[in-house]
Design a protein around this motif. Sequence first.
Motif, PDB file in Angstrom:
ATOM      1  N   LEU A  93      -2.310 113.134 167.688  1.00 51.77           N
ATOM      2  CA  LEU A  93      -3.073 112.704 166.527  1.00 51.77           C
ATOM      3  C   LEU A  93      -2.344 111.556 165.840  1.00 51.77           C
ATOM      4  N   ASN A  94      -3.082 110.535 165.466  1.00 49.59           N
ATOM      5  CA  ASN A  94      -2.485 109.410 164.735  1.00 49.59           C
ATOM      6  C   ASN A  94      -2.403 109.771 163.247  1.00 49.59           C
ATOM      7  N   LEU A  95      -1.180 109.895 162.761  1.00 48.63           N
ATOM      8  CA  LEU A  95      -1.007 110.288 161.360  1.00 48.63           C
ATOM      9  C   LEU A  95      -0.543 109.106 160.511  1.00 48.63           C
ATOM     10  N   GLU A 212      -8.162 107.978 161.833  1.00 52.51           N
ATOM     11  CA  GLU A 212      -8.749 108.892 162.817  1.00 52.51           C
ATOM     12  C   GLU A 212     -10.152 109.303 162.369  1.00 52.51           C
ATOM     13  N   THR A 213     -11.123 109.139 163.258  1.00 48.20           N
ATOM     14  CA  THR A 213     -12.447 109.707 163.030  1.00 48.20           C
ATOM     15  C   THR A 213     -12.673 110.704 164.154  1.00 48.20           C
ATOM     16  N   GLY A 240     -11.437 110.316 168.517  1.00 49.54           N
ATOM     17  CA  GLY A 240     -11.056 111.460 169.349  1.00 49.54           C
ATOM     18  C   GLY A 240     -11.990 112.632 169.120  1.00 49.54           C
ATOM     19  N   ILE A 241     -11.788 113.662 169.925  1.00 45.82           N
ATOM     20  CA  ILE A 241     -12.675 114.822 169.925  1.00 45.82           C
ATOM     21  C   ILE A 241     -11.899 116.090 169.587  1.00 45.82           C
ATOM     22  N   ILE A 242     -12.502 116.922 168.765  1.00 45.88           N
ATOM     23  CA  ILE A 242     -12.015 118.297 168.622  1.00 45.88           C
ATOM     24  C   ILE A 242     -13.029 119.179 169.341  1.00 45.88           C
TER      25      ILE A 242
END
Length: 449
Positions: A93-95, A212-213, A240-242
Motif C-alpha cells: 500500500l502506498n502510504l 490510493e484509490t 488497487g483492489i481490496i
Amino acid sequence: MFSQLGDKLQEIFKDLRGHGKISEANVDAALRQVRLALLEADVDFEVAKKFIARIRDKALGEAVLRSITPGQQIVKIFYDELSILLGGDAAPLNLGEPHRILIVGLNGSGKTTSAAKLARLLKKQGRSPNLVALDLQRPAAIEQLATLGKQIDVPVFTPEASEKNVQRVAESALQDRQSGSIDIFDTAGRQEIDVALIEELAQLKRFLNPQETLLVVDAATGQQAVSVATRFDEALEITGIILTKLDGDARGGAALSMRAITGKPIVLIGTGEKIDALEPFHPERIAGRILGMGDVVTLVERAAETADQDEAERLARKFEKGNFDLDDLAAQLRQLRRMGGMSSMLGMLPGIGKIKKQIDAANIDEAIIKRQEAIIGSMTRSERKNPKLLNASRRRRIATGSGTSVPDINRLLKQYQDMAGMMKKMKKLGQKGLMRHGLSALMPGGGRH
Ligand SMILES: Nc1nc2c(ncn2[C@@H]2O[C@H](COP(=O)(O)OP(=O)(O)OP(=O)(O)O)[C@@H](O)[C@H]2O)c(=O)[nH]1
Ligand SMILES: [Mg+2]
C-alpha cells in the motif's frame, strides 16, 4: 479460500507426479484438466488459455521431461506462473503524501468493514489512521463506521446527520485532521455502477487527490468482480483492489483473473467478518496455499501478532533450520487455539489439507486441537524430541493416557511428518529459494511488509 480449485489442481499434479516418465501426451492431458478446473473456478476464458499455453511452452521447452523429477519441475513451473498470474510481487500500500486513501465500491462489497480493518492494520504498524465517514446515502452507515472505530480505538470523523454534501464533509474532515495521520475515506455504494455514483466519486477524487484509490470487490461474484473493476477503473482510475469475502470463495476466479484483465494489483484481501480478517496480498504465498504447499510465512507473522515475539522467533529459527519436533507442533497447536479462526489458519500449514477438510466437515476444530494437545501431553520429553521412538506399545500407552485411540495418534504423527517433510524441502531450496517463497520475513532483519 480457493479450496475447490486447490483440491482439483493438487489431484491433477498428484497424478502427474505418479508417472516415473512423463510424455508430452501426459502433460497435455494434465493441462486439459487444469484448463477445465480454471474455467470451473470462473477464471476468464482468455486468461486461462494463455496461462495454459505459457505452462505448456515451459514444460515442453526446457529439458523438463528428460529430467529425473519431471513432475516436480512441472509443479514448480506451475507455481511460478500462478504467482505471476496473481500479480507477481506483492504490491504494498502506498502510504506516501498526501496520506489519503479513498475507498470505493458497490453496495455491500465490504467497503466500511474493510476501511475499519485497514485502519486497524495501520494502527498495528504504528501509524495514526483516521476514518472519515463519507457515506451520506445510507442512514446507518455513519453509525456503523463510528462503532467500528470505537472498537479499534481509531478516531472517526462523522458529519451531522442532516448533511448531504459529501464534498463539504470531506473539506471539514481535512481541516480537522491531525498532522501525520493517514485518512481513510469510506464512501457510499450503489446497486450498480451508475452515472450519479461515478460523478460523485469522480468529484470527490479530484478534490481529495488521494495517493490510493482502492476498489472493494466481493470475490464471491467471480468474473463479475473483474468487470466491475474494469468499469470503475475506466471511470476513476483506481490504484488497487481490496478483494473481500475470500473466506467464502472456494473458486478463486476473481483473484486469478483480476490482474491479467485490469492490470491493477490486488493490495489487500478480506478473509472473514472479524475486524482482524484483512491481509496484505502476497501472490507467491497465495499460490503456495492454492497448491497445498502451505503459507508458513503468513502463519508465522500471524503468530507474531498474537504471541510473544520470543516464541515467534524461536519457531522461525526452527523453520529455517528444518528441525521441528513434537514440542513445536504442540506450541503451534496452542497458538492456533489462541489465534482463533482455526480452519483458516490450518489452511496455511503445509501438508495439512486433508485434516483441514475433516475439520471443516465436522466443524469440531477446538475439540480436535485439544485432543492433539492431550496426545502430545501424554508423551515423555524424549518422545516429543524424537518421535521415532514411538513404537506400537508406546502408542498404546499414550492412547490410554490421553483418552484417545492409536489411530488418533497415528494421524497426529502423520501430520507431524508431513510438516517436517515440508520444512526439509524448504531448507533444500536454500537461501535463494526461501527468499523467493517470501521466507525472507523469517530471517533476522528480513523484510517484513
Ligand atoms: N465473510 C466475510 N464477510 C465480509 C468480508 N468483508 C465484509 N464482509 C461482510 O459483508 C457485509 C457488508 O459489509 P460492509 O462493509 O457494510 O459493506 P459496504 O460496502 O460498506 O456496504 P454499503 O455501505 O451498504 O455499500 C457485512 O456483513 C460484512 O461483515 C469478508 O472479507 N469476509
Ligand atoms: Mg458501507
